[in-house]
Design an enzyme around this catalytic site. Structure first.
Site, PDB file in Angstrom:
ATOM      1  N   HIS A 129      37.873  28.412  33.526  1.00  0.00           N
ATOM      2  CA  HIS A 129      36.951  28.428  34.663  1.00  0.00           C
ATOM      3  C   HIS A 129      35.595  27.893  34.172  1.00  0.00           C
ATOM      4  CE1 HIS A 129      34.351  30.346  37.696  1.00  0.00           C
ATOM      5  NE2 HIS A 129      35.414  30.541  38.428  1.00  0.00           N
ATOM      6  N   ASP A 206      38.447  36.199  28.885  1.00  0.00           N
ATOM      7  CA  ASP A 206      37.965  36.266  30.266  1.00  0.00           C
ATOM      8  C   ASP A 206      39.086  36.905  31.085  1.00  0.00           C
ATOM      9  OD1 ASP A 206      37.667  35.718  32.958  1.00  0.00           O
ATOM     10  OD2 ASP A 206      37.269  33.577  32.710  1.00  0.00           O
ATOM     11  N   GLN A 209      40.907  37.475  36.144  1.00  0.00           N
ATOM     12  CA  GLN A 209      42.110  37.419  36.984  1.00  0.00           C
ATOM     13  C   GLN A 209      43.194  38.391  36.529  1.00  0.00           C
ATOM     14  OE1 GLN A 209      42.594  35.770  39.795  1.00  0.00           O
ATOM     15  NE2 GLN A 209      40.597  34.794  39.752  1.00  0.00           N
ATOM     16  N   LYS A 232      37.032  41.533  41.759  1.00  0.00           N
ATOM     17  CA  LYS A 232      38.400  40.998  41.807  1.00  0.00           C
ATOM     18  C   LYS A 232      39.424  42.104  41.589  1.00  0.00           C
ATOM     19  CE  LYS A 232      37.168  36.442  39.985  1.00  0.00           C
ATOM     20  NZ  LYS A 232      37.020  35.535  41.111  1.00  0.00           N
ATOM     21  N   CYS A 370      36.788  26.028  40.783  1.00  0.00           N
ATOM     22  CA  CYS A 370      35.843  26.101  39.655  1.00  0.00           C
ATOM     23  C   CYS A 370      36.510  25.754  38.336  1.00  0.00           C
ATOM     24  CB  CYS A 370      35.165  27.470  39.557  1.00  0.00           C
ATOM     25  SG  CYS A 370      34.118  27.847  40.956  1.00  0.00           S
TER      26      CYS A 370
END
Lengths: 412, 136
Positions: A129, A206, A209, A232, A370
């Site tokens: 991202h 990261d 998600q 999220k 993104c």
């Protein structure tokens, strides 16, 4: 078998927790398939935040009065909930942030200032991202370090042969996403940390998600840093966390100055507070932290195993049904995928498909998500992406499939 | 015809459509019909990048009037581009710069000109007006 011993999710009951899901969009019942961009919020989260403001609000870590103590207790209890949520060794390894992006910026900035110098290398992947590209580009620009990118194979997985050759003695940090927001690929973090730790290279993951879809155990993954966003994972916007191994967080210089991060302050010299406060300058988002913890509790109560199974069923069902549509191509076919199905329809543009689905009450994401460098690599202007949460059902996917067929008919 | 006469004509044309489906069908039809911009004009210089879709715009001034051609990679965007071209091309620069574009709201496609759509259309309208301003 353990799999079958776990009851499946009661989506009817879950859906009742999310008031927004019974609303309409463009006069049609809302079919929300964009949890990858931001998930909806259950009453439990809304109530925790509302209760806090109605009964307990005052500034934390400051007042000698009871209300401030109660707010501090709630705030710190939220930290311990997040510690439990990711199985961190210590609660002070959990730093509250504004989200994944801030978490990455914090590490890239502080790590970059202290540990990156000219000729050093930072390793990321081609599926990242923008939020896991740009902060590192900035750190590289400031230090003279070089950004290296691990390519992908045709399925949309990391190319491990390339990965092995790209890791060198110059590599100072690896920053990689846990689950791809564009392709759904689940990256084998343990394999990466095993190699990295043997070479003493820290790894940042990261997890934006991942957190709502699978159990995160930072000790088992053996990651040095793990960042994610509350919004999220059924929590509030503008809130997130950074996990860092104690030794790393102690080694890094502070990020922002002011407020909570100070131990003593004089015009000559300021000394910094201990973890986690060293990285939490200014009055924090107290209600946000409480909301995030309520969201984590909500997920823990549903159970990661049940969630993963439910969402995997949805993913398989969606992949099967969408693949039947003529001209439709699924983008990202990794063996391990989570909750994201990205696709294109031959001869159509994602924007047009999204605009038609919008009119049918179906919320999907269209565009480059993104991840512009990834889309350029795939030679696509973007994709249409449906992403799932605990509240989604096979009926949602049926509506999507009917909608996509209609869009395809209108556009081709 | 003036800019406003053309806008009213389009509003009238769209008034025959009952629902969004028909309006979209018509927009898609117009999008597919739109003559492509000359490939040589499809340069990065003429490209208006949106987050969602992209638009190419070429403009030429002759005797105080501006001639526009344009293209987009998305067909709904392109359909709206074709309406904007129909209204604004070969009009006096002063009118292009000054006239308010009210038709898009009236034909129920307002959301496509909103900044959140990020489809390049809003920037395209701004560029058309700025180009016209130079000659008005």
């Amino acid at each position: 078998m353990r799999e079958t011993s776990v009851a499946s999710l009661d989506t009817k009951k879950i859906r009742a927790d999310f008031p927004i899901l019974s609303t309409e969009m463009n006069g049609k019942p809302l079919v929300f398939l964009d949890s990858g961009a931001s998930s909806q919020k259950p009453n439990q989260v809304l109530k925790a935040m509302d209760d806090y403001y109605q009964t307990t609000h005052s500034n934390v870590h400051r007042g000698v009065y009871k209300l401030s103590q109660d707010a501090t207790d709630l705030f710190e209890a939220s930290r311990r909930t997040m510690q439990r949520f990711i199985n961190a060794k210590h609660d002070h390894e959990v730093i509250f942030t504004r989200g994944t992006t801030e978490g990455i910026n914090l590490v890239s900035n502080c790590f970059g200032r202290k540990f990156l110098k000219e000729g050093d290398e930072v390793l990321i992947s081609a599926m990242e991202h923008h939020s896991n590209i740009v902060p590192w580009q900035m750190a590289c620009e400031a230090s003279g370090a070089i950004l290296k990118v691990v390519p992908l194979n045709d399925l949309g997985e990391l190319d491990f042969d390339a990965f092995d050759t790209l890791i060198t003695e110059k590599t100072k940090i690896i920053s990689i996403m846990h689950v791809s927001n564009s392709l759904g690929t689940i990256n084998p973090i343990k394999e990466i940390t095993r190699v990295a730790q043997s070479l003493n290279i820290p790894v940042l993951v990261d997890g934006a998600q991942a957190c709502s879809h699978m159990k995160i155990d930072v000790q088992d993954l053996d990651v040095d840093f793990y960042v994610s966003s509350a919004h999220k994972m059924y929590g509030p916007t503008g809130m997130g966390f950074l996990y860092g191994k104690e030794e790393w967080l102690n080694k890094l210089p502070p990020y922002h100055g002011g407020g909570e991060m100070i131990e003593t302050c004089s015009f000559e010299k300021t000394t910094y507070n201990v973890l986690p406060f060293k990285f939490e300058a200014g009055t924090p988002d107290i209600a946000g932290a409480i909301g995030m913890a309520a969201a984590a509790d909500y997920i823990l109560e549903l159970g990661h195993e049940r969630i993963a199974r439910h969402e995997h069923e949805l993913l398989e069902y969606a992949t099967e049904k969408l693949s039947e549509i003529e001209g439709l191509k699924i983008i990202g076919n990794a063996k391990n995928k989570a909750s994201v199905v990205s696709f294109i329809i031959e001869g159509t543009h994602p924007y047009d498909v999204g605009a038609i689905l919008d009119k049918l009450g179906i919320a999907v994401r269209t565009g480059h998500h993104c991840t512009q460098p990834l889309m350029e690599l795939l030679k696509l202007p973007g994709t249409v992406r449906a992403s799932f949460g605990v509240y989604n059902t096979k009926e949602d996917i049926d509506v999507l499939v009917t909608g996509v067929k209609r869009a395809a008919r209108m556009l081709t | 015809m003036t800019i406003n006469e053309l806008q009213d004509e389009i509003i009238d044309e769209f008034s025959f459509f009952d629902d969004w489906m028909d309006r979209y069908e018509h927009i898609i039809y117009l999008g597919k019909k739109l003559p492509m911009i000359d490939p040589s004009a499809k340069t990065d210089e003429k490209l208006i990048k949106g987050c969602q879709s992209q638009v190419w715009l070429d403009a030429e001034e002759k005797d105080g009037k501006i001639h526009f051609t344009a293209d987009s990679d998305a067909v709904i965007t392109k359909g709206i581009v074709s309406l904007l071209i129909r209204i604004l091309t070969n009009q006096p620069a002063k009118d292009i710069a000054e006239q308010e574009l009210y038709f898009i709201d009236k034909i129920g496609l307002k959301e496509h000109l909103s900044p959140t759509r990020s489809n390049g259309l809003l920037s395209m309208v701004r560029q058309m007006k700025m180009y016209a301003l130079k000659f008005s």
